[in-house]
Design a protein around this motif. Structure first.
Motif, PDB file in Angstrom:
ATOM      1  N   GLY A   1       0.792  -1.232   0.000  1.00 26.00           N
ATOM      2  CA  GLY A   1       0.000   0.000   0.000  1.00 26.00           C
ATOM      3  C   GLY A   1       0.819   1.273   0.000  1.00 26.00           C
ATOM      4  N   LEU A   2       2.107   1.213  -0.349  1.00 29.02           N
ATOM      5  CA  LEU A   2       2.979   2.394  -0.324  1.00 29.02           C
ATOM      6  C   LEU A   2       2.597   3.355  -1.440  1.00 29.02           C
ATOM      7  CD1 LEU A   2       5.394   3.051   1.538  1.00 29.02           C
ATOM      8  CD2 LEU A   2       6.893   2.198  -0.278  1.00 29.02           C
ATOM      9  N   SER A   3       2.466   4.637  -1.102  1.00 28.73           N
ATOM     10  CA  SER A   3       2.170   5.655  -2.125  1.00 28.73           C
ATOM     11  C   SER A   3       3.407   6.513  -2.354  1.00 28.73           C
ATOM     12  CB  SER A   3       0.988   6.525  -1.707  1.00 28.73           C
ATOM     13  OG  SER A   3       1.288   7.252  -0.531  1.00 28.73           O
ATOM     14  N   VAL A   4       3.664   6.847  -3.619  1.00 33.68           N
ATOM     15  CA  VAL A   4       4.899   7.555  -3.996  1.00 33.68           C
ATOM     16  C   VAL A   4       4.583   8.660  -4.985  1.00 33.68           C
ATOM     17  CG1 VAL A   4       7.217   7.325  -5.010  1.00 33.68           C
ATOM     18  CG2 VAL A   4       6.244   5.431  -3.680  1.00 33.68           C
ATOM     19  N   TRP A   5       5.199   9.819  -4.756  1.00 34.58           N
ATOM     20  CA  TRP A   5       5.154  10.927  -5.724  1.00 34.58           C
ATOM     21  C   TRP A   5       6.556  11.102  -6.297  1.00 34.58           C
ATOM     22  CZ3 TRP A   5       7.813  15.686  -5.548  1.00 34.58           C
ATOM     23  CH2 TRP A   5       7.414  16.636  -6.513  1.00 34.58           C
ATOM     24  N   VAL A   6       6.633  11.160  -7.620  1.00 33.12           N
ATOM     25  CA  VAL A   6       7.909  11.391  -8.309  1.00 33.12           C
ATOM     26  C   VAL A   6       7.855  12.769  -8.949  1.00 33.12           C
ATOM     27  CG1 VAL A   6       9.445  10.626 -10.164  1.00 33.12           C
ATOM     28  CG2 VAL A   6       8.264   8.922  -8.756  1.00 33.12           C
ATOM     29  N   ASP A   7       8.851  13.585  -8.650  1.00 27.33           N
ATOM     30  CA  ASP A   7       8.893  14.933  -9.213  1.00 27.33           C
ATOM     31  C   ASP A   7       8.821  14.852 -10.738  1.00 27.33           C
ATOM     32  OD1 ASP A   7       9.390  17.534  -9.962  1.00 27.33           O
ATOM     33  OD2 ASP A   7      11.435  17.615  -9.160  1.00 27.33           O
ATOM     34  N   PRO A   8       7.744  15.373 -11.353  1.00 28.71           N
ATOM     35  CA  PRO A   8       7.579  15.242 -12.811  1.00 28.71           C
ATOM     36  C   PRO A   8       8.607  16.040 -13.605  1.00 28.71           C
ATOM     37  CG  PRO A   8       5.893  16.684 -11.906  1.00 28.71           C
ATOM     38  CD  PRO A   8       6.611  16.087 -10.732  1.00 28.71           C
TER      39      PRO A   8
ATOM     40  N   LEU B   1      12.248   6.612 -13.313  1.00 25.43           N
ATOM     41  CA  LEU B   1      12.076   6.410 -11.876  1.00 25.43           C
ATOM     42  C   LEU B   1      10.644   5.991 -11.567  1.00 25.43           C
ATOM     43  CD1 LEU B   1      13.547   6.515  -9.206  1.00 25.43           C
ATOM     44  CD2 LEU B   1      13.015   8.957  -9.062  1.00 25.43           C
ATOM     45  N   ALA B   2       9.688   6.613 -12.220  1.00 22.96           N
ATOM     46  CA  ALA B   2       8.282   6.240 -12.021  1.00 22.96           C
ATOM     47  C   ALA B   2       8.038   4.790 -12.446  1.00 22.96           C
ATOM     48  CB  ALA B   2       7.378   7.183 -12.802  1.00 22.96           C
ATOM     49  N   GLY B   3       8.710   4.361 -13.510  1.00 27.63           N
ATOM     50  CA  GLY B   3       8.565   2.986 -13.984  1.00 27.63           C
ATOM     51  C   GLY B   3       9.064   1.976 -12.961  1.00 27.63           C
ATOM     52  N   ILE B   4      10.153   2.297 -12.288  1.00 30.41           N
ATOM     53  CA  ILE B   4      10.693   1.414 -11.242  1.00 30.41           C
ATOM     54  C   ILE B   4       9.706   1.305 -10.090  1.00 30.41           C
ATOM     55  CG2 ILE B   4      12.526   1.186  -9.514  1.00 30.41           C
ATOM     56  CD1 ILE B   4      14.376   2.636 -11.583  1.00 30.41           C
ATOM     57  N   VAL B   5       9.164   2.447  -9.692  1.00 26.27           N
ATOM     58  CA  VAL B   5       8.210   2.484  -8.581  1.00 26.27           C
ATOM     59  C   VAL B   5       6.962   1.679  -8.919  1.00 26.27           C
ATOM     60  CG1 VAL B   5       6.680   3.998  -7.274  1.00 26.27           C
ATOM     61  CG2 VAL B   5       9.054   4.687  -7.702  1.00 26.27           C
TER      62      VAL B   5
ATOM     63  N   CYS C   1       8.228  10.964  -1.226  1.00 20.89           N
ATOM     64  CA  CYS C   1       8.421  11.915  -2.330  1.00 20.89           C
ATOM     65  C   CYS C   1       9.838  11.729  -2.880  1.00 20.89           C
ATOM     66  CB  CYS C   1       8.252  13.354  -1.849  1.00 20.89           C
ATOM     67  SG  CYS C   1       6.600  13.731  -1.241  1.00 20.89           S
ATOM     68  N   LEU C   2       9.935  11.419  -4.168  1.00 18.26           N
ATOM     69  CA  LEU C   2      11.227  11.194  -4.806  1.00 18.26           C
ATOM     70  C   LEU C   2      11.595  12.379  -5.691  1.00 18.26           C
ATOM     71  CD1 LEU C   2      11.003   7.420  -5.810  1.00 18.26           C
ATOM     72  CD2 LEU C   2      11.903   8.441  -3.714  1.00 18.26           C
ATOM     73  N   ILE C   3      12.780  12.896  -5.482  1.00 19.84           N
ATOM     74  CA  ILE C   3      13.280  14.040  -6.249  1.00 19.84           C
ATOM     75  C   ILE C   3      14.640  13.670  -6.846  1.00 19.84           C
ATOM     76  CG2 ILE C   3      12.014  15.769  -4.917  1.00 19.84           C
ATOM     77  CD1 ILE C   3      14.487  16.215  -3.230  1.00 19.84           C
TER      78      ILE C   3
END
Length: 509
Positions: free
Chosen positions: A309-316, A324-328, A345-347
């Motif tokens: 259930g982990l939620s992640v935001w990747v800086d667009p 990076l979004a593909g890995i997540v 939040c991934l930057i």
């Protein structure tokens, strides 16, 4: 009085000194078809040196890499001599004796009274100023540096060092002799470290700086640079291989000879380790421990499993946001379009620390992790924590990034990741070499690839990353630390401003 020069075809080459370097030089030129005379003050050493060369060549014959008749031909034209005077008819004499300026000056003064007026005198010094050796001679124009690397036959590059008064004809002749033996000859000005040792400062000094700042451990720095960027060895593995007792002297010497230039400042981590005898492989312990010469790999933490259930935001707007979004996504986490209320939040900052980037983007630093966009994400991933990144965010991010078995390195906050800082420093030093005309760009690039084993020449590497990004990393470090070590070379700044390659030479005047 004519300029020093040599005739075309096989030459008579004298080698003074029968140690490791002298033997290698003798082998190289004997295999290239020249007559080689070896002299050592200790005649037994000369005989042992020549025997070692012939033994090496015999092993090449056994492996099918040298024809038997070629070996017999070499036996007929390689010899030792009992007296320095026996080198009188040589076209070139190369010194491979101890790195002591007084001893070398004395040798060259003696040689000049023995050899012909057309003979070229060369020194294989790695650290001494060639002009100072040449000053012992009546005709300094015939004296040049000819610096080989160990092992000479396999390290296929040599630096031809033009001292202040070295004649162009002597430089051209040495370059032709070296290239005729199958090595790349690079012409270098008589400056501290010449070219290869000068260009190699960035890898060591910035690696040490990262450990000083507790950004990463020695093994973590090595892992990122070796696995992520393609270096054959990381800086700490190399320091252990060469011996910290030797490397520390080189670092201090180049720093001192460059008038304490901050780019070459040695690390305070080194003297206590030298004092403790932690030299590396030869003492069984350095930055690593060794068992029978083999490195004992440090323990590495296994990656945790990905929480459900982990939620992640990747800086667009990040450089590698899609990858990076593909890995997540592949790891099974939920991608969110908004940072608010998201677990992680991934930057991907360039030339900026994770804490500053999080605050600039208006993010909660406790939930932020930065991922390096410079290191290819399919080889090794580097994640940087802010000062306050929560443990569960750290572990969750590591689990996500390691979910497809690509290794992950976790580092502390830093203005620029390991890869960014080291590459920017390497490029900056190389750019300054080009700006000062210590070597031509083509020679610089070739010498670094061959002599240091880097996957790319430094200026070409800068182009791959982008001159603008290199400038951004250096300026970020300079602003954050105030350390002039990071001031960008004008070679980079001007080419970044013009949008042209870092390989672009200066306009002809």
């Amino acid at each position: 009085m004519g300029h020093p020069q040599v005739h075309a075809g096989p030459l008579r080459i004298g080698v003074v000194g029968a140690g490791t370097m002298g033997r290698g030089i003798a082998q190289l030129f004997a295999q290239a078809g020249h007559a080689v005379l070896c002299f050592d003050e200790n005649r037994d050493s000369a005989a042992q040196g020549l025997a070692a060369v012939l033994s090496t060549l015999e092993s090449l014959v056994a492996k099918g890499r040298l024809a038997p008749d070629a070996l017999e031909s070499i036996r007929g034209r390689a010899a030792i001599c009992a007296n320095l005077a026996d080198l009188a008819e040589c076209d070139v004499v190369i010194d491979a004796i101890v790195e002591d300026i007084a001893v070398k000056r004395d040798l060259f003064a003696r040689l000049e009274g023995i050899v012909t007026e057309s003979c070229i005198l060369a020194t294989n010094t790695s650290s001494l100023i060639v002009a100072e050796i040449a000053s012992a001679c009546r005709r300094p124009e015939r004296v040049a540096g000819l610096h080989f690397f160990n092992p000479v036959p396999r390290m296929r590059v040599a630096e031809v060092i033009a001292a202040v008064r070295t004649a162009a004809s002597a430089v051209a002749a040495l370059r032709a002799i070296v290239e005729g033996a199958g090595h790349k000859a690079v012409v270098v000005a008589d400056q501290p470290g010449f070219l290869v040792n000068h260009a190699g400062r960035g890898l060591y000094t910035e690696g040490l700086r990262l450990v000083e700042e507790r950004v990463a451990s020695p093994s973590e720095v090595d892992d990122v640079l070796r696995d992520g960027l393609g270096f054959r060895m990381g800086p700490f593995e190399l320091l252990d291989l060469t011996g910290l007792d030797v490397s520390s002297k080189v670092m201090t010497s180049i720093y001192d000879q460059f008038q304490e230039e901050p780019r070459f400042r040695p690390s305070s981590l080194v003297p206590p380790r030298v004092a403790a005898g932690l030299y590396g492989r030869k003492t069984g312990e350095g930055w690593y421990r060794y068992d029978k010469g083999q490195k004992i790999e440090p323990a590495r933490k296994s990656a945790p499993s990905v929480p459900s259930g982990l939620s992640v935001w990747v800086d667009p707007d990040a450089p590698e946001s899609d990858a990076l979004a593909g890995i997540v996504r592949k790891a099974g986490a939920r991608l969110r379009l908004q940072a608010a209320g998201t677990d992680i939040c991934l930057i991907q900052p360039i030339g900026e620390d994770a804490t500053s980037a999080a605050l600039r983007l208006g993010l909660d630093p406790t939930r932020c992790v930065a991922v390096d966009p410079i290191t290819p994400l399919n080889r090794r991933r580097t994640m940087m924590l802010t000062v306050t990144t929560a443990p569960e965010v750290r572990d969750g991010t590591r689990a996500l990034l390691a979910s497809d078995d690509v290794p992950v390195t976790v580092i502390g906050d830093s203005v620029g990741f390991i890869a960014q800082r080291v590459i920017a420093t390497i490029v900056n030093i190389a750019a300054n070499i080009a700006q000062r005309g210590i070597a031509e760009v083509e020679d610089l690039e070739a010498a670094v690839c061959i002599g240091l084993g880097y996957p790319f020449g430094p200026l070409h590497w800068g182009d791959r990353i982008g001159a603008g990004r290199i400038l951004q990393i250096l300026n970020g470090q300079l602003r954050a630390t105030g350390d002039p070590r990071y001031r960008p070379s004008q070679w980079i700044a001007r080419r970044a401003a013009l949008g042209v390659s870092l390989l672009t030479p200066e306009a002809q005047r």
